[in-house]
Design an enzyme around this catalytic site. Structure first.
Site, short mmCIF file in Angstrom:
data_model
loop_
_atom_site.label_atom_id
_atom_site.label_comp_id
_atom_site.label_asym_id
_atom_site.label_seq_id
_atom_site.Cartn_x
_atom_site.Cartn_y
_atom_site.Cartn_z
N LYS A 117 0.87 -1.19 0.00
CA LYS A 117 0.00 0.00 0.00
C LYS A 117 0.89 1.23 0.00
CE LYS A 117 -4.22 -1.03 2.54
NZ LYS A 117 -4.96 -0.57 3.73
N GLU A 154 -7.41 -5.83 -0.68
CA GLU A 154 -8.27 -5.41 0.43
C GLU A 154 -9.76 -5.43 0.09
OE1 GLU A 154 -6.61 -2.40 3.18
OE2 GLU A 154 -8.65 -1.64 3.32
N ARG A 162 -8.35 -8.47 4.44
CA ARG A 162 -7.25 -7.54 4.74
C ARG A 162 -7.70 -6.30 5.52
NH1 ARG A 162 -2.52 -5.33 0.62
NH2 ARG A 162 -1.55 -3.97 2.14
N ASN A 194 -6.94 -2.74 9.60
CA ASN A 194 -7.30 -1.36 9.91
C ASN A 194 -7.85 -1.18 11.32
OD1 ASN A 194 -6.67 -0.21 7.34
ND2 ASN A 194 -8.44 -1.30 6.52
N HIS A 216 -6.86 7.47 12.15
CA HIS A 216 -6.65 8.37 11.02
C HIS A 216 -7.37 9.70 11.22
CE1 HIS A 216 -5.38 5.13 7.85
NE2 HIS A 216 -4.44 5.41 8.71
N1 LIG Z 1 1.57 1.44 3.76
C1 LIG Z 1 1.12 0.84 4.84
O1 LIG Z 1 0.60 -0.28 4.77
C2 LIG Z 1 1.24 1.51 6.16
C3 LIG Z 1 1.03 0.79 7.34
C4 LIG Z 1 1.23 1.44 8.56
C5 LIG Z 1 1.62 2.78 8.59
N2 LIG Z 1 1.81 3.45 7.41
C6 LIG Z 1 2.25 4.86 7.42
O2 LIG Z 1 3.52 4.94 8.05
C7 LIG Z 1 3.69 6.27 8.52
C8 LIG Z 1 4.33 6.25 9.89
O3 LIG Z 1 5.61 5.66 9.79
P1 LIG Z 1 6.73 5.84 10.92
O4 LIG Z 1 6.12 5.64 12.25
O5 LIG Z 1 7.87 5.01 10.51
O6 LIG Z 1 7.05 7.40 10.86
P2 LIG Z 1 8.23 8.22 10.14
O7 LIG Z 1 8.51 7.69 8.81
O8 LIG Z 1 7.84 9.65 10.26
O9 LIG Z 1 9.50 7.93 11.07
C9 LIG Z 1 9.47 8.34 12.40
C10 LIG Z 1 10.77 9.11 12.76
O10 LIG Z 1 11.87 8.19 12.82
C11 LIG Z 1 12.98 8.72 12.11
N3 LIG Z 1 13.81 7.57 11.73
C12 LIG Z 1 13.59 6.69 10.73
N4 LIG Z 1 14.48 5.68 10.82
C13 LIG Z 1 15.28 5.94 11.87
C14 LIG Z 1 16.38 5.26 12.48
N5 LIG Z 1 16.78 4.07 12.06
N6 LIG Z 1 16.97 5.84 13.54
C15 LIG Z 1 16.53 7.03 14.03
N7 LIG Z 1 15.48 7.69 13.53
C16 LIG Z 1 14.86 7.16 12.45
C17 LIG Z 1 12.33 9.49 10.98
O11 LIG Z 1 13.22 10.41 10.42
C18 LIG Z 1 11.16 10.14 11.72
O12 LIG Z 1 11.60 11.31 12.38
C19 LIG Z 1 2.33 6.93 8.48
O13 LIG Z 1 2.28 7.84 7.42
C20 LIG Z 1 1.39 5.78 8.23
O14 LIG Z 1 0.24 6.17 7.54
C21 LIG Z 1 1.62 2.85 6.22
#
Ligand SMILES: NC(=O)c1ccc[n+]([C@@H]2O[C@H](COP(=O)([O-])OP(=O)(O)OC[C@H]3O[C@@H](n4cnc5c(N)ncnc54)[C@H](O)[C@@H]3O)[C@@H](O)[C@H]2O)c1
Ligand SMILES: [Zn+2]
Length: 380
Positions: A144, A238, A242, A246, A253
């Site tokens: 996704k 989905e 799937r 959610n 969200h």
């Molecule tokens: N596509 C999907 O199926 C799916 C599923 C769940 C969530 N998401 C999406 O994922 C996003 C959230 O992802 P997230 O929580 O990873 O947030 P993010 O990508 O903002 O990362 C969180 C923080 O961690 C930092 N960071 C990344 N890797 C690091 C590392 N190894 N060491 C130190 N810092 C690091 C980033 O720079 C950021 O400040 C949301 O937009 C959500 O909608 C998508």
């Protein structure tokens, strides 16, 4: 090393590799998956500073011709504006359909890079190198991709499978406590929807995960990825099953939208979403009070952890919850992608490992659960 094969489209199978230190030996595996030597790494300043130089050097040593593009860090940059900036940069570099985009970062970078890869010239090869726990256990798996709209989360998007996913649990050592918590929330979600044994294992070891025990994190990533792949393979587009992934995300969200994609992280919003959606399930008699208490108990370790790590952030979450305009939140909920013909659809828990889709949720019951939740929410 764990290798998981994923075959969603008949003629396209790809691998998910999970191995501590795989970043250093990436090109051994990359040569099996991509043909052209031109690759563009998409990342943000923080991740670039930690792992960008290392990745570029590994790629160059392996005979690749890498370039990289940085976008600002944060959920509010998972937008069409940033996607457009990336299209500009790809055009400036005369990128054609044979160039691979490598997403190096958390879920934001993965979703955004995936969206650009899916749409630029109707599709570029894509490789995910997820670097947050959340991206390793959840967002890099399943294809996704999306960007957010100010009024609705992930509303422009697609299903777009990568060429490969390379997961290096060692990079989790540099993650903040808050981002370990965010990843744990999605791990808890997958446990609630599909695996009572994972739930109990997480409960037992929660403190060790928060302390970044690398052995346990490695095990967790392997287990969570396997569980998610099982679900995705049964319903890649989905249409049915799937949707269970959610759980916590309808309310979650909407909370992210209400917060303007700032202050409240995705993981924190989903934690609150799971608590409030579980309350609705309990009110309806779909789940027991015991289950509500179990979910509350395990999640209480995570925001509580964040309280001490970053008090200002926690205060801003409290303010967000206290000042939430419930009617406006319900308006936002009506724009959720899962809704059909204006009816609110939530995934609600029945028992550990079993959830159900309910498609006649009313505004009144959402408000009742939110009001009760606001009273219970411990303000510190
Ligand atoms: N596509 C999907 O199926 C799916 C599923 C769940 C969530 N998401 C999406 O994922 C996003 C959230 O992802 P997230 O929580 O990873 O947030 P993010 O990508 O903002 O990362 C969180 C923080 O961690 C930092 N960071 C990344 N890797 C690091 C590392 N190894 N060491 C130190 N810092 C690091 C980033 O720079 C950021 O400040 C949301 O937009 C959500 O909608 C998508
Ligand atoms: Zn999520």
């Amino acid at each position: 090393m764990k290798e998981i094969k994923v075959k969603i489209i008949e003629d396209k199978e790809y691998q998910i590799y999970i191995k501590k230190g795989i970043l250093s030996s990436l090109t051994e595996y990359l040569s099996r998956t991509i043909e052209n030597k031109k690759v563009i790494v998409i990342t943000n300043p923080l991740v670039n500073g930690l792992y960008g130089a290392k990745l570029l050097s590994v790629l160059k040593k392996g005979g690749y011709n890498p370039d990289s593009i940085e976008v600002p860090d944060g959920e509010k940059y998972k937008s069409l504006i940033t996607a457009n900036y990336l299209y500009d940069e790809l055009l400036k570099r005369k990128v054609d359909r044979t160039t691979t985009l490598i997403a190096l970062g958390g879920g934001v970078i993965g979703d955004l890079t995936g969206f650009v890869a899916a749409t630029y010239m109707r599709g570029l090869p894509l490789v995910h190198i997820p670097t947050t726990l959340l991206a390793q256990v959840d967002s890099s798996i399943g294809g996704k991709v999306a960007v957010d709209h100010p009024l609705a989360k992930n509303i422009m998007g697609s299903f777009y499978q990568p060429q490969a996913v390379y997961i290096d649990p060692e990079v989790l050592q540099t993650l903040s406590e808050r981002d370990i918590n965010n990843g744990m929330v999605e791990a808890i979600k997958i446990a609630v929807i599909s695996s009572p044994s994972l739930f109990r294992w997480l409960e037992k070891n929660i403190a060790q995960f928060i302390n970044k025990n690398i052995y346990l994190l490695d095990e967790l990533v392997k287990e969570a990825v396997s569980l998610k792949v099982d679900i995705v393979l049964k319903d890649p587009w989905e249409r049915g099953l799937r949707k269970i992934l959610n759980f916590g995300h309808s309310i979650g969200h909407a909370l992210e939208v209400e917060a303007g994609y700032q202050g409240l992280s995705h993981g924190e919003a989903v934690a609150l979403g799971m608590l409030i959606e579980t309350k609705i399930a309990h009110h309806r008699g779909i789940c027991s009070e015991v289950l509500e208490e179990q979910i509350k108990h395990i999640l209480s370790f995570l925001p509580a952890g964040a309280v001490h790590a970053d008090r200002r952030k926690q205060e801003s979450i409290n303010t967000d919850i206290r000042e939430l305009d419930l009617n406006h939140l319900c308006e936002t909920l009506t724009l959720d992608k899962k809704n059909i013909q204006g009816k609110m659809r939530f995934i609600l828990p029945e028992t550990l490992g079993k959830v159900t889709l309910v498609d006649d949720i009313t505004k009144e019951e959402v408000i009742k659960a939110l009001e009760e939740f606001k009273k219970e929410w411990v303000l510190c």
